[in-house]
Motif scaffolding. Structure first.
Motif, short mmCIF file in Angstrom:
data_model
loop_
_atom_site.label_atom_id
_atom_site.label_comp_id
_atom_site.label_asym_id
_atom_site.label_seq_id
_atom_site.Cartn_x
_atom_site.Cartn_y
_atom_site.Cartn_z
N ASN A 194 11.34 6.49 -7.22
CA ASN A 194 11.22 7.33 -8.42
C ASN A 194 9.92 8.13 -8.45
OD1 ASN A 194 13.65 6.39 -9.52
ND2 ASN A 194 12.65 4.61 -10.43
N PHE A 195 9.04 7.89 -7.47
CA PHE A 195 7.71 8.48 -7.55
C PHE A 195 7.76 10.01 -7.67
CE2 PHE A 195 5.42 4.79 -5.18
CZ PHE A 195 5.52 4.03 -6.32
N LYS A 196 8.58 10.65 -6.85
CA LYS A 196 8.58 12.11 -6.83
C LYS A 196 9.02 12.66 -8.19
CE LYS A 196 10.34 16.14 -4.30
NZ LYS A 196 9.01 16.75 -4.17
N ALA A 197 10.15 12.15 -8.73
CA ALA A 197 10.62 12.63 -10.02
C ALA A 197 9.61 12.33 -11.13
CB ALA A 197 11.96 11.98 -10.37
N LEU A 198 9.02 11.14 -11.08
CA LEU A 198 8.03 10.76 -12.09
C LEU A 198 6.83 11.69 -12.04
CD1 LEU A 198 6.64 8.87 -14.12
CD2 LEU A 198 5.96 7.45 -12.17
N THR B 272 0.85 -1.19 0.00
CA THR B 272 0.00 0.00 0.00
C THR B 272 0.88 1.24 0.00
OG1 THR B 272 -1.81 -1.10 1.20
CG2 THR B 272 -1.75 1.31 1.27
N PHE B 273 0.54 2.20 -0.87
CA PHE B 273 1.21 3.50 -0.88
C PHE B 273 0.19 4.56 -0.51
CE2 PHE B 273 3.38 1.01 -4.26
CZ PHE B 273 4.66 0.96 -3.70
N ASP B 274 0.55 5.43 0.45
CA ASP B 274 -0.36 6.52 0.78
C ASP B 274 0.18 7.83 0.22
OD1 ASP B 274 1.65 7.43 2.49
OD2 ASP B 274 0.70 6.58 4.29
N ASP B 275 -0.50 8.93 0.57
CA ASP B 275 -0.12 10.22 -0.01
C ASP B 275 1.21 10.73 0.52
OD1 ASP B 275 -1.30 10.53 2.44
OD2 ASP B 275 -2.54 12.23 1.89
N ASN B 276 1.75 10.12 1.55
CA ASN B 276 3.11 10.47 1.98
C ASN B 276 4.15 9.83 1.07
OD1 ASN B 276 2.39 12.01 4.31
ND2 ASN B 276 1.93 10.10 5.39
N PRO C 225 -7.22 9.38 -6.29
CA PRO C 225 -6.60 10.67 -5.99
C PRO C 225 -6.58 10.94 -4.50
CG PRO C 225 -8.83 10.97 -6.83
CD PRO C 225 -8.53 9.51 -6.95
N ALA C 226 -5.62 11.74 -4.08
CA ALA C 226 -5.58 12.24 -2.71
C ALA C 226 -5.64 13.76 -2.77
CB ALA C 226 -4.31 11.78 -2.00
N HIS C 227 -5.99 14.36 -1.67
CA HIS C 227 -6.13 15.81 -1.65
C HIS C 227 -4.77 16.49 -1.86
CE1 HIS C 227 -10.32 15.67 -0.54
NE2 HIS C 227 -10.04 14.84 0.45
N GLY C 228 -4.74 17.50 -2.71
CA GLY C 228 -3.53 18.27 -2.98
C GLY C 228 -3.89 19.69 -3.38
N LYS C 229 -2.88 20.49 -3.63
CA LYS C 229 -3.12 21.89 -3.98
C LYS C 229 -3.70 22.02 -5.39
CE LYS C 229 0.75 23.63 -1.17
NZ LYS C 229 2.06 24.36 -1.22
N LYS C 230 -3.35 21.05 -6.26
CA LYS C 230 -3.80 21.13 -7.65
C LYS C 230 -4.36 19.79 -8.09
CE LYS C 230 -0.66 24.87 -8.95
NZ LYS C 230 0.30 25.39 -9.97
N LYS C 231 -4.85 19.73 -9.31
CA LYS C 231 -5.49 18.52 -9.83
C LYS C 231 -4.43 17.46 -10.12
CE LYS C 231 -8.88 18.90 -12.73
NZ LYS C 231 -9.68 19.11 -13.96
N SER C 232 -4.62 16.27 -9.54
CA SER C 232 -3.65 15.20 -9.73
C SER C 232 -3.83 14.52 -11.07
CB SER C 232 -3.81 14.15 -8.62
OG SER C 232 -4.98 13.37 -8.84
N GLN C 233 -2.83 13.70 -11.43
CA GLN C 233 -2.89 12.94 -12.67
C GLN C 233 -4.09 11.99 -12.67
OE1 GLN C 233 -0.41 9.33 -12.84
NE2 GLN C 233 0.90 10.32 -11.35
N TYR D 234 2.39 19.71 -5.18
CA TYR D 234 1.06 20.10 -5.67
C TYR D 234 0.02 18.98 -5.66
CZ TYR D 234 3.66 24.12 -7.38
OH TYR D 234 4.46 25.23 -7.48
N THR D 235 0.42 17.73 -5.92
CA THR D 235 -0.56 16.68 -6.08
C THR D 235 -0.15 15.42 -5.33
OG1 THR D 235 0.44 15.70 -8.08
CG2 THR D 235 -1.08 17.54 -8.41
N ALA D 236 -1.13 14.52 -5.15
CA ALA D 236 -0.87 13.28 -4.43
C ALA D 236 -1.87 12.22 -4.87
CB ALA D 236 -0.97 13.51 -2.92
N LEU D 237 -1.51 10.97 -4.63
CA LEU D 237 -2.44 9.87 -4.86
C LEU D 237 -2.14 8.75 -3.88
CD1 LEU D 237 -1.05 7.22 -6.50
CD2 LEU D 237 -1.00 8.89 -8.34
N MET D 238 -3.05 7.79 -3.82
CA MET D 238 -2.89 6.61 -2.98
C MET D 238 -3.09 5.37 -3.85
SD MET D 238 -4.84 7.86 0.50
CE MET D 238 -6.35 8.36 -0.36
#
Length: 383
Positions: A365-369, A217-221, A249-257, A227-231
């Motif tokens: 790699n998640f952050k760079a991706l 499991t991956f959470d928004d951390n 999607p997870a809550h973020g400042k902008k619209k996630s992918q 700007y964006t996050a997902l789980m």
């Protein structure tokens, strides 16, 4: 983990993840993936040219099929079926109008398609295809199907008594145009995007209905940027051949992918197909030559990657040249790269992955991706 069956001592080699008695739905692999597309003939040309798939079988007017045509392509153990309708009022046409080109069927090879239907429907699955037997001179296929997230369905295919190219109703497809393959071997995993609040629902579905376990499991951390996050929850079957990450999607400042995908696909669906290779440098360099666009990885990514992943066999400068990312877990490391969407709607894309022992999904790699994806969203005006 929300009372889901958890994986213990996971072995990617194919050993059973949990006791066979719990694995009530044995799955032998991905049988095929069917995409509903606006123009199957032109799509087939793209997948042959740009991704190196080879022609295999065809069904259409010439074979007695009056309402649709399908082209089957193969590379390694991967079979893609590209289907277009003839009737503008058909269910296939409705699917294309709503979603654009996209994955409709994720077909799974099973020992007994009738039992797979019984096992899943009695546990709560909604029937899509009642068990049926079809045959031709090459033998007998038994199949059945169930609904899953959005308009995506699973078809269970039993082909132990069939020796034909693909399915009854298909004939061999041959042309003079046969570009070389790209070294793709098999489908590593397929990712489903669902609405906010849907991840746990569909993870539970795969656990309860199909006997899958929650691998990780991956959470928004784990999966977030400024700007964006997902789980995400990665679900896997008993032998580890099938892995379905489920993203929300997870809550973020902008619209996630994920939100962008849901907006343009008009609901949940298959976001990307991860395909495995034994030589990612060859695969990616050939795909680039043939016009495939990949997400841009900033050069600064490679400034610290050696400190994070340690010694690898590949030349880091070559990986940097082609934009290939690296990550390591306790079992080894992996190399991966992501294409841009392969159609105009920012929906379906492909991941190219080479595993060097690693069983994970590139968490490092998640952050760079995701920053790369956000850059593309910004260009599209959808961030």
């Amino acid at each position: 983990m929300d009372n889901l069956t958890e994986v213990k001592n996971y072995q990617y080699s194919g050993a059973k993840i949990f006791d066979k008695a719990q694995d009530f739905l044995p799955i032998n692999g991905t049988d095929y993936v069917e995409l509903y597309v606006g123009n199957a003939k032109q799509s087939a040309h793209f997948y042959k040219t740009a991704l190196g798939f080879q022609e295999l079988a065809y069904s259409g007017l010439e074979t007695g099929q009056r309402d649709k045509c399908s082209y089957v392509l193969q590379q390694g153990k991967i079979r893609l079926v590209l289907t277009s309708p003839f009737d503008p009022e058909s269910e296939i046409s409705d699917h294309i109008r709503r979603h654009g080109d996209g994955v409709r069927v994720i077909a799974l090879t099973v020992d007994d398609a009738y039992d797979a239907f019984e096992q899943t429907t009695k546990r709560g699955a909604t029937a899509f295809l009642q068990p049926e037997t079809i045959n031709d001179k090459d033998g007998v296929i038994r199949r059945s199907g169930i609904h899953t997230y959005g308009d995506t369905v699973h078809i269970f295919v039993e082909r132990k008594n069939y020796t034909g190219l693909f399915l009854p109703g298909f004939e061999k497809w041959e042309t003079e145009y046969r570009p070389g393959n790209m070294g793709l071997k098999y489908i590593d995993h397929m990712v489903g995007n669902v609405e906010l609040g849907g991840m746990n629902q569909w993870a539970k579905f795969y656990n309860d209905v199909m006997g899958f376990a929650n691998l990780v499991t991956f959470d928004d951390n784990d999966i977030s940027t400024e700007y964006t996050a997902l789980m995400s929850k990665v679900m896997t079957n008993g032998n580890g051949y099938i892995k379905f990450p489920i993203n929300e999607p997870a809550h973020g400042k902008k619209k996630s992918q994920i939100e962008e995908y849901l907006d343009f696909y008009k609901g949940p669906g298959c976001q990307h197909i991860a395909v495995a290779t034994d030589d990612i440098v060859f695969t990616v360099s050939e795909m680039r030559k043939r016009g495939i666009d990949f997400l841009y990885v900033p050069g600064s990514y490679y400034d610290t990657v050696k400190d994070r992943v340690g010694i690898i066999e590949e030349d880091m400068e070559i990986l940097k040249k082609w934009g290939i990312m690296v990550d390591r877990d306790e079992e080894g490391y992996l190399l991966q790269i992501f294409t841009k969407p392969v159609e105009d709607r920012p929906t379906l894309f492909f991941e190219i992955i080479q595993r060097k022992g690693a069983k994970s999904f590139g968490k490092g790699n998640f952050k760079a991706l995701f920053e790369s994806i956000e850059a593309e969203q910004a260009r599209r005006g959808t961030l």
